[in-house]
Write a protein that holds these residues in place. Structure first.
Motif, PDB file in Angstrom:
ATOM      1  N   THR A 253      -7.844  -1.714   3.924  1.00 44.89           N
ATOM      2  CA  THR A 253      -7.630  -1.327   2.442  1.00 44.89           C
ATOM      3  C   THR A 253      -7.438  -2.900   1.819  1.00 44.89           C
TER       4      THR A 253
ATOM      5  N   GLY B 223     -10.540   3.050  -5.496  1.00 49.62           N
ATOM      6  CA  GLY B 223      -9.867   3.607  -6.681  1.00 49.62           C
ATOM      7  C   GLY B 223      -9.521   4.985  -6.633  1.00 49.62           C
TER       8      GLY B 223
ATOM      9  N   LEU C 125      -1.714  11.793   2.662  1.00 52.30           N
ATOM     10  CA  LEU C 125      -2.545  11.788   1.217  1.00 52.30           C
ATOM     11  C   LEU C 125      -3.487  12.860   1.596  1.00 52.30           C
TER      12      LEU C 125
ATOM     13  N   VAL D 263      -7.456   6.704  -4.228  1.00 53.01           N
ATOM     14  CA  VAL D 263      -6.170   6.773  -3.808  1.00 53.01           C
ATOM     15  C   VAL D 263      -5.213   6.012  -4.858  1.00 53.01           C
ATOM     16  N   THR D 264      -5.598   4.575  -4.946  1.00 49.95           N
ATOM     17  CA  THR D 264      -4.697   3.695  -5.976  1.00 49.95           C
ATOM     18  C   THR D 264      -5.927   2.910  -6.421  1.00 49.95           C
TER      19      THR D 264
ATOM     20  N   LEU E 156       0.756  -1.102  -0.099  1.00 51.77           N
ATOM     21  CA  LEU E 156       0.016  -0.017  -0.081  1.00 51.77           C
ATOM     22  C   LEU E 156       0.847   1.314  -0.045  1.00 51.77           C
ATOM     23  N   VAL E 157       0.285   2.481  -0.277  1.00 51.79           N
ATOM     24  CA  VAL E 157       0.904   3.753  -0.148  1.00 51.79           C
ATOM     25  C   VAL E 157       0.873   4.237   1.169  1.00 51.79           C
ATOM     26  N   THR E 158       0.127   3.689   2.057  1.00 50.07           N
ATOM     27  CA  THR E 158       0.038   4.253   3.554  1.00 50.07           C
ATOM     28  C   THR E 158       0.728   3.886   4.245  1.00 50.07           C
TER      29      THR E 158
ATOM     30  N   ARG F   4      -5.707  12.795  -7.921  1.00 50.02           N
ATOM     31  CA  ARG F   4      -4.575  11.927  -7.923  1.00 50.02           C
ATOM     32  C   ARG F   4      -4.913  11.112  -9.361  1.00 50.02           C
ATOM     33  N   HIS F   5      -6.183  10.742  -9.420  1.00 56.60           N
ATOM     34  CA  HIS F   5      -6.556   9.709 -10.723  1.00 56.60           C
ATOM     35  C   HIS F   5      -7.697  10.059 -11.340  1.00 56.60           C
TER      36      HIS F   5
ATOM     37  N   THR G  95      -9.371   9.985   0.847  1.00 55.09           N
ATOM     38  CA  THR G  95      -9.031   8.688   1.466  1.00 55.09           C
ATOM     39  C   THR G  95     -10.199   8.395   2.412  1.00 55.09           C
TER      40      THR G  95
END
Length: 249
Positions: free
Chosen positions: A220, A193, A132, A195-196, A124-126, A165-166, A137
């Motif tokens: 997550t 989706g 973030l 965040v990632t 994860l990016v966490t 972000r996306h 989130t």
């Protein structure tokens, strides 16, 4: 606010100032905290004398002082919330078989202070120390949903406050309010989706004795790889347990 103790007013002022991206004028403080201008002025003057607030005379604005930083540093050294949350978070991971983390609000971001990764789950990016955008989130939305509307408005005064972000997620205060309304209705926060891509999260807020959100407990998982309702129940139960440990309801 007439019966509210001075210490409570001072803490509310400090919490408001700490959430701002830059120092603010006196009028912003009075509007956000709900106290008369004269009371706010005298309170801020006392806080300036004690070093918890700094007054930028040339700009007629107030910001967080060095003494507040020292208090925050003491928190970082002692890490009481992380110490309290470590075992419950590990138990949550064992229960749902997915990775979980604890995050706190830092301005318009969430700061991850604890992570428990489930075996075999994707990275994860966490990681601890990562920040973030809170509005994207699940943990940030869980916290924001429990803040006063005026504080949320102060955090997101215009569209420039919304980081993308996306290409998904709220990009205006109106859109964020819809998300937060859904969060309160569900009793937990969700993101999918934002965040990632390919990963989803659910989260619940940890509340202190004033019903103020101090953190978010989130789980997550790969989208479609878990029952959202079941995971939400487990995350909410964990957050409620931590709230009780902090004297909250």
């Amino acid at each position: 606010m007439g019966q509210v103790p001075s210490a409570t007013r001072a803490l509310r002022v400090l919490r408001f100032l700490a959430a701002q991206p830059e120092p603010v004028p006196l009028e912003r403080v009075t509007a956000a905290v709900g106290i008369p201008r004269s009371s706010a002025y005298h309170l801020l003057t006392a806080m300036v004398e004690e070093g918890f607030v700094v007054h930028l005379a040339e700009e007629q604005r107030y910001g967080v002082g060095v003494a507040a930083f020292e208090v925050g540093s003491g928190y970082a050294r002692q890490a009481p919330l992380q110490r309290i949350a470590r075992r419950p978070l590990a138990a949550l991971v064992d229960e749902v078989g997915q990775s979980a983390h604890l995050a706190v609000l830092h301005g318009r971001d969430v700061l991850y202070v604890l992570e428990e990764r489930a075996p075999g789950r994707p990275p994860l990016v966490t990681d601890v120390g990562v920040r973030l955008p809170a509005h994207l989130t699940a943990s940030g939305r869980a916290i924001l949903a429990h803040l006063p509307a005026a504080q949320v408005r102060a955090l997101y005064p215009d569209r420039s406050a919304f980081v993308d972000r996306h290409g998904v997620g709220p990009q205006s205060l109106t859109a964020l309010r819809v998300v937060l309304t859904d969060t309160r209705r569900w009793g937990h926060a969700r993101e999918d989706g934002e965040v990632t891509p390919g990963l989803a999260s659910v989260a619940a807020a940890v509340l202190d004795h004033n019903a103020h959100p101090v953190a978010g407990v989130a789980v997550t998982f790969p989208a479609g790889d878990a029952d959202v309702a079941d995971v939400a129940v487990a995350a909410t139960r964990t957050a409620a347990g931590l709230s009780r440990r902090l004297g909250g309801r």
